[in-house]
Design a protein around this motif. Structure first.
Motif, short mmCIF file in Angstrom:
data_model
loop_
_atom_site.label_atom_id
_atom_site.label_comp_id
_atom_site.label_asym_id
_atom_site.label_seq_id
_atom_site.Cartn_x
_atom_site.Cartn_y
_atom_site.Cartn_z
N VAL A 3 1.78 4.32 8.71
CA VAL A 3 1.56 3.22 9.66
C VAL A 3 1.05 1.99 8.91
O VAL A 3 1.44 0.86 9.21
CB VAL A 3 0.59 3.66 10.78
N GLY A 4 0.20 2.22 7.92
CA GLY A 4 -0.33 1.11 7.13
C GLY A 4 0.77 0.29 6.46
O GLY A 4 0.63 -0.93 6.30
N LEU A 5 1.84 0.94 6.07
CA LEU A 5 2.95 0.22 5.44
C LEU A 5 3.46 -0.91 6.33
O LEU A 5 3.84 -1.97 5.85
CB LEU A 5 4.11 1.17 5.12
N LYS A 6 3.46 -0.67 7.64
CA LYS A 6 3.93 -1.69 8.58
C LYS A 6 3.05 -2.94 8.51
O LYS A 6 3.53 -4.05 8.65
CB LYS A 6 3.92 -1.09 9.99
N TYR A 7 1.76 -2.72 8.27
CA TYR A 7 0.81 -3.83 8.25
C TYR A 7 0.73 -4.54 6.90
O TYR A 7 0.15 -5.62 6.80
CB TYR A 7 -0.58 -3.34 8.65
N PRO B 7 -4.53 -4.68 3.91
CA PRO B 7 -3.72 -3.55 4.39
C PRO B 7 -3.05 -2.78 3.24
O PRO B 7 -2.88 -1.56 3.32
CB PRO B 7 -2.67 -4.21 5.29
N THR B 8 -2.69 -3.49 2.17
CA THR B 8 -2.08 -2.82 1.02
C THR B 8 -3.07 -1.86 0.37
O THR B 8 -2.73 -0.71 0.06
CB THR B 8 -1.57 -3.86 0.00
N ALA C 219 -4.93 3.63 -0.59
CA ALA C 219 -6.01 4.62 -0.50
C ALA C 219 -5.57 5.81 0.34
O ALA C 219 -5.86 6.97 0.00
CB ALA C 219 -7.27 3.97 0.09
N GLY C 220 -4.87 5.55 1.44
CA GLY C 220 -4.36 6.64 2.28
C GLY C 220 -3.39 7.52 1.53
O GLY C 220 -3.39 8.75 1.68
N MET C 221 -2.56 6.91 0.68
CA MET C 221 -1.62 7.68 -0.13
C MET C 221 -2.36 8.60 -1.09
O MET C 221 -2.02 9.79 -1.22
CB MET C 221 -0.71 6.74 -0.92
N VAL C 222 -3.36 8.06 -1.75
CA VAL C 222 -4.13 8.85 -2.72
C VAL C 222 -4.82 10.02 -2.02
O VAL C 222 -4.76 11.17 -2.49
CB VAL C 222 -5.15 7.95 -3.47
N VAL C 223 -5.46 9.74 -0.89
CA VAL C 223 -6.15 10.80 -0.14
C VAL C 223 -5.15 11.86 0.32
O VAL C 223 -5.40 13.06 0.21
CB VAL C 223 -6.92 10.19 1.06
N SER C 224 -4.01 11.41 0.81
CA SER C 224 -3.00 12.34 1.29
C SER C 224 -2.51 13.27 0.18
O SER C 224 -2.45 14.50 0.37
CB SER C 224 -1.82 11.56 1.89
#
Length: 111
Positions: free
Chosen positions: A20-24, A33-34, A39-44
């Motif tokens: 979803v962050g990619l959209k932002y 937002p980037t 950070a979400g990618m790393v955590v995932s």
């Protein structure tokens, strides 16, 4: 829920966040937002790697992407007004059924 499956759930939720962050990010042109998306990618990926210590590769990957796909589609409907067509909802239900089936059949400890 065992710890590896909790890690996999967290990985899937973080995948939803970065997707979803990619959209932002507006094509990675918006710094905050980037950074949040990266950070979400790393955590995932971190939690996915932890889950894969115990959960078989195919099961972990399919469940991770399933959680991400279902969650992202739902948030797309809620946040961006994407289609709520009955056929689309049925397909999401099939993905969810697959994720539940893999959790049920592909238990931890089969790595």
């Amino acid at each position: 829920m065992s710890l590896p499956w909790l890690y996999l759930l967290l990985a899937g939720l973080a995948e939803i966040a970065w997707a979803v962050g990619l959209k932002y990010t507006d094509g990675f042109s918006r710094p905050l937002p980037t950074l949040v998306t990266i950070a979400g990618m790393v955590v995932s990926f971190y939690f996915l790697a932890l889950a894969m210590r115990e959960i078989p590769l195919g099961t972990a990957y399919a469940v991770w992407t399933g959680i991400g796909a279902v969650g992202t589609v739902i948030l797309g409907m809620v946040l961006f007004g994407e289609s709520r067509d009955l056929a689309r909802l049925a397909c999401i239900a099939l993905i969810l059924a697959g994720v539940v089936g893999l959790k049920w059949l592909g238990g931890a400890g089969q790595a």
